[in-house]
Design a protein around this motif. Structure first.
Motif, PDB file in Angstrom:
ATOM      1  N   HIS B 109       0.259 -17.811 -11.840  1.00 59.55           N
ATOM      2  CA  HIS B 109       0.788 -16.450 -11.698  1.00 59.55           C
ATOM      3  C   HIS B 109       0.304 -15.521 -12.812  1.00 59.55           C
ATOM      4  O   HIS B 109      -0.040 -14.354 -12.557  1.00 59.55           O
ATOM      5  CB  HIS B 109       2.318 -16.500 -11.674  1.00 59.55           C
ATOM      6  CG  HIS B 109       2.948 -15.173 -11.444  1.00 59.55           C
ATOM      7  ND1 HIS B 109       2.996 -14.578 -10.209  1.00 59.55           N
ATOM      8  CD2 HIS B 109       3.548 -14.310 -12.298  1.00 59.55           C
ATOM      9  CE1 HIS B 109       3.608 -13.401 -10.309  1.00 59.55           C
ATOM     10  NE2 HIS B 109       3.946 -13.212 -11.565  1.00 59.55           N
ATOM     11  N   HIS B 113      -1.894 -11.915 -12.748  1.00 58.33           N
ATOM     12  CA  HIS B 113      -1.655 -10.621 -13.397  1.00 58.33           C
ATOM     13  C   HIS B 113      -2.896 -10.144 -14.156  1.00 58.33           C
ATOM     14  O   HIS B 113      -3.236  -8.960 -14.119  1.00 58.33           O
ATOM     15  CB  HIS B 113      -0.467 -10.722 -14.356  1.00 58.33           C
ATOM     16  CG  HIS B 113       0.862 -10.510 -13.679  1.00 58.33           C
ATOM     17  ND1 HIS B 113       1.161  -9.359 -12.995  1.00 58.33           N
ATOM     18  CD2 HIS B 113       1.964 -11.287 -13.595  1.00 58.33           C
ATOM     19  CE1 HIS B 113       2.405  -9.441 -12.515  1.00 58.33           C
ATOM     20  NE2 HIS B 113       2.905 -10.607 -12.863  1.00 58.33           N
ATOM     21  N   SER B 134       7.076  -8.385 -17.693  1.00 56.69           N
ATOM     22  CA  SER B 134       7.817  -8.112 -16.462  1.00 56.69           C
ATOM     23  C   SER B 134       9.230  -8.631 -16.628  1.00 56.69           C
ATOM     24  O   SER B 134       9.635  -9.022 -17.730  1.00 56.69           O
ATOM     25  CB  SER B 134       7.134  -8.817 -15.291  1.00 56.69           C
ATOM     26  OG  SER B 134       7.375 -10.205 -15.387  1.00 56.69           O
ATOM     27  N   HIS B 137       8.456 -12.611 -17.223  1.00 52.21           N
ATOM     28  CA  HIS B 137       7.630 -13.158 -18.302  1.00 52.21           C
ATOM     29  C   HIS B 137       7.163 -12.079 -19.266  1.00 52.21           C
ATOM     30  O   HIS B 137       7.062 -10.912 -18.908  1.00 52.21           O
ATOM     31  CB  HIS B 137       6.435 -13.933 -17.761  1.00 52.21           C
ATOM     32  CG  HIS B 137       5.925 -13.424 -16.452  1.00 52.21           C
ATOM     33  ND1 HIS B 137       5.206 -12.276 -16.341  1.00 52.21           N
ATOM     34  CD2 HIS B 137       6.086 -13.889 -15.195  1.00 52.21           C
ATOM     35  CE1 HIS B 137       4.918 -12.073 -15.084  1.00 52.21           C
ATOM     36  NE2 HIS B 137       5.445 -13.020 -14.348  1.00 52.21           N
ATOM     37  N   ASP B 300       4.421  -7.572  -9.116  1.00 51.22           N
ATOM     38  CA  ASP B 300       3.941  -8.739  -8.383  1.00 51.22           C
ATOM     39  C   ASP B 300       3.326  -8.330  -7.046  1.00 51.22           C
ATOM     40  O   ASP B 300       3.887  -7.512  -6.318  1.00 51.22           O
ATOM     41  CB  ASP B 300       5.093  -9.730  -8.150  1.00 51.22           C
ATOM     42  CG  ASP B 300       5.448 -10.473  -9.429  1.00 51.22           C
ATOM     43  OD1 ASP B 300       4.716 -10.329 -10.423  1.00 51.22           O
ATOM     44  OD2 ASP B 300       6.463 -11.198  -9.421  1.00 51.22           O
TER      45      ASP B 300
HETATM   46 ZN   LIG Z   1       4.777 -11.453 -12.334  1.00 48.90          ZN
END
Ligand SMILES: [Zn+2]
Lengths: 241, 333
Positions: B109, B113, B134, B137, B300
């Motif tokens: 993930h 990003h 975010s 994270h 996302d």
């Molecule tokens: Zn994310």
């Protein structure tokens, strides 16, 4: 008519290929919590052994539980994605009904006895439903219960005084508790405690057309609401700080 | 042609990317479902992903105008994230790859990003420092080249977006309140009071936001209701300043330490106006190049997963059939 059927409601992964008259293959795997890792390889093996590909399927049948939420989601997500991508018709079926069909002895003519498939719901509860049999099939005789084992026995006893034959991983988890009238569990070693995907296979002549909207209705039977109090991400530490 | 799926948190996403050209990116937000719980309930998120994933894929394919036979790679986020949510996306993506006879690419993930920056309108070429912040994270990563990255700093407790949302909530704003906090703060004085910056030591690139959050809690308790509500904008601005200052200080410090001239942002917090404004100032002052992708690529989405999949080796049949999902931990390609 060749159908692929699978069930991921319990720790036993079960997959079958064929139809009610001709079984082309069956795989059962002790999956534990690894349904995501094991389901597609097993489907691939089963199809390969029968000299078939997924594109040659006429129907996909998936067990919709109730059972463990993440296991069910792996099964249903896989079934929906295969159905959508291949434009193959999809059918969702109750895992409790599949268990009941495995327990039913259609030849015996004992219509007096009721069937009680029981699936472990974790957190000290089980999912269960009463079924009766007629000449060729099982018919639901109650709604789905989600209860602690003792409470379930009380409810069943209040509903009926007919003999109730019980099986499923929920029975195995609480065997001693269930061995009590009117419930008669199958012996612990009996293979009918497992959900088998063969009981989802359709009659050879069945014809269903693919419909992209119908597949959206195939979802797990969760029965239990999400437990919001325990799982809210923002409240995971301290006073919710 | 890549079809990508992202379900690591509470947005159900699918995208189609053709050789760096983004043909479709569909995001179905679950915000309304989680708002009533005051946070993300993982079980609710997993259930919604399963309901939404097939229509979202269908929308992406039809928007892109591609036939299923044209998809030769299917990518999915395999972690980190909410495990139940990830499992829905991975199970779906593997089955789609199997049905289409396509290869499969598992994507981290965070790498997704980062790879948002390789997409049009202005694809960026590494080396660069990427601040990923975010609700889930907060990390500073060093990207020496496309397809690889090293984590230089990370949060030890809350994520920056989580800290902003929780601060907003303490100030009586509804979840998710980060954006509302931002607009409230615009009318306030950021120097009204000083909140602490976590791990504020030279050379330390890690974050901690639990201290600032607790400081706000006790500040509001001590201030009393009347003061708290009459100076709400000032308190919001001061709180936001502390969170944003930590992000800026450590990002600039990473660029200096690793001798990197480009900085880019990723994650939903990059929409924060205070962060954008002050980071731009700091970068200009030091002659660093700052790149902020458009908002729909910062939050996302699956376009970024498809972008990352371009630079990762694909796994062919039957190797990918056994791939699972992971909640956390190091990325194993
Ligand atoms: Zn994310």
């Amino acid at each position: 008519m060749q159908a692929l059927a699978f069930d991921t409601a319990t720790e036993d992964l079960s997959i079958a290929l064929g139809n009610r008259q001709e079984l082309l293959g069956e795989i059962s795997v002790k999956a534990g919590r690894s349904h995501l890792e094991l389901l597609l390889p097993a489907i691939n093996d089963l199809l390969g052994n029968a000299g078939m590909t997924a594109a040659g399927l006429d129907l996909i049948c998936v067990g919709t539980g109730p059972g463990t939420f993440s296991g069910l989601r792996v099964g249903v997500a896989t079934a929906r994605a295969l159905s959508q991508s291949l434009e193959t018709p999809l059918q969702g079926q109750s895992s409790l009904a599949a268990l009941a069909r495995g327990m039913a002895d259609f030849a015996s003519g004992n219509r007096e006895e009721l069937l009680l498939p029981v699936i472990d719901a974790r957190r000290g509860q089980v999912f269960a439903q009463l079924y009766r049999t007629d000449a060729a099939s099982v018919l639901a005789a109650s709604g789905v219960f989600c209860e602690a084992p003792q409470d379930l026995i009380g409810k069943i006893a209040a509903l009926t005084d007919r003999p109730v034959r019980a099986a499923g991983n929920g029975i195995l988890s609480y065997f001693a508790l269930f061995d009590k009238k009117p419930v008669q569990p199958l012996p612990a070693a009996d293979l009918r405690h497992r959900v088998r995907a063969v009981y989802y296979l359709p009659a050879p002549g069945l014809k269903i057309k693919y419909d992209s909207h119908d597949l959206l209705d195939v979802l797990p039977a969760y029965i239990r609401e999400p437990d919001a109090d325990k799982t809210v991400l923002l409240r995971k530490k301290g006073i919710w700080l | 042609m890549i079809l990508a799926i992202e379900t690591s948190c509470d947005d159900t996403c699918a995208a189609v990317l053709d050789d760096g050209k983004l043909l479709a990116s569909v995001v179905s937000s679950q915000d309304e479902f989680h708002a009533r719980y005051g946070g993300i309930v993982p079980e609710v998120a997993s259930r919604r992903h399963l309901e939404l994933i097939n229509p979202v894929i269908e929308a992406a394919l039809s928007e892109a105008g591609v036939r299923p036979g044209q998809i030769d790679r299917v990518a999915a986020t395999t972690g980190p994230g909410l495990i139940g949510a990830l499992m829905v996306g991975v199970a779906t993506a593997k089955a789609v790859a199997y049905a289409f006879k396509a290869d499969f690419v598992p994507v981290d993930h965070l790498e997704g990003h980062i790879a948002a920056n390789y997409l049009p309108p202005e694809p960026l070429e590494p080396p660069m420092i990427c601040l990923i912040a975010s609700g889930g994270h907060t990390s500073i990563v060093h990207v020496p080249e496309r397809g690889s990255f090293e984590i230089a700093g990370r949060t030890l407790d809350d994520a920056a977006g989580e800290a902003l949302d929780k601060g907003a909530r303490l100030l009586g704003l509804d979840y998710p309140g980060g954006a509302e906090l931002d607009s409230l703060a615009a009318a306030g004085d950021p120097d009204f009071t000083a909140f602490p910056i976590g791990l504020d030591r030279p050379g330390n690139l890690d974050f901690s936001f639990s201290g600032v959050k607790t400081a706000l809690y006790y500040y509001l308790r001590k201030a009393g209701e009347q003061q708290a509500s009459s100076r709400k904008a000032d308190i919001a601005a001061s709180y936001q300043k502390a969170v944003v200052s930590a992000l800026i200080k450590k990002t600039i410090s990473a660029a200096v330490q690793l001798d990197c001239r480009q900085i880019c942002l990723a994650g939903g917090v990059s929409a924060n106006s205070e962060l954008r404004r002050r980071l731009k100032q700091e970068c200009d002052r030091r002659d660093l190049r700052l790149r902020i992708p458009p908002p729909q690529l910062c939050t996302d989405n699956a376009a970024m997963i498809a972008s990352a999949a371009r630079f990762r080796p694909a796994i062919g049949y039957p190797g990918y059939l056994i791939i699972g999902a992971r909640a956390s931990g190091a990325f194993v390609p």
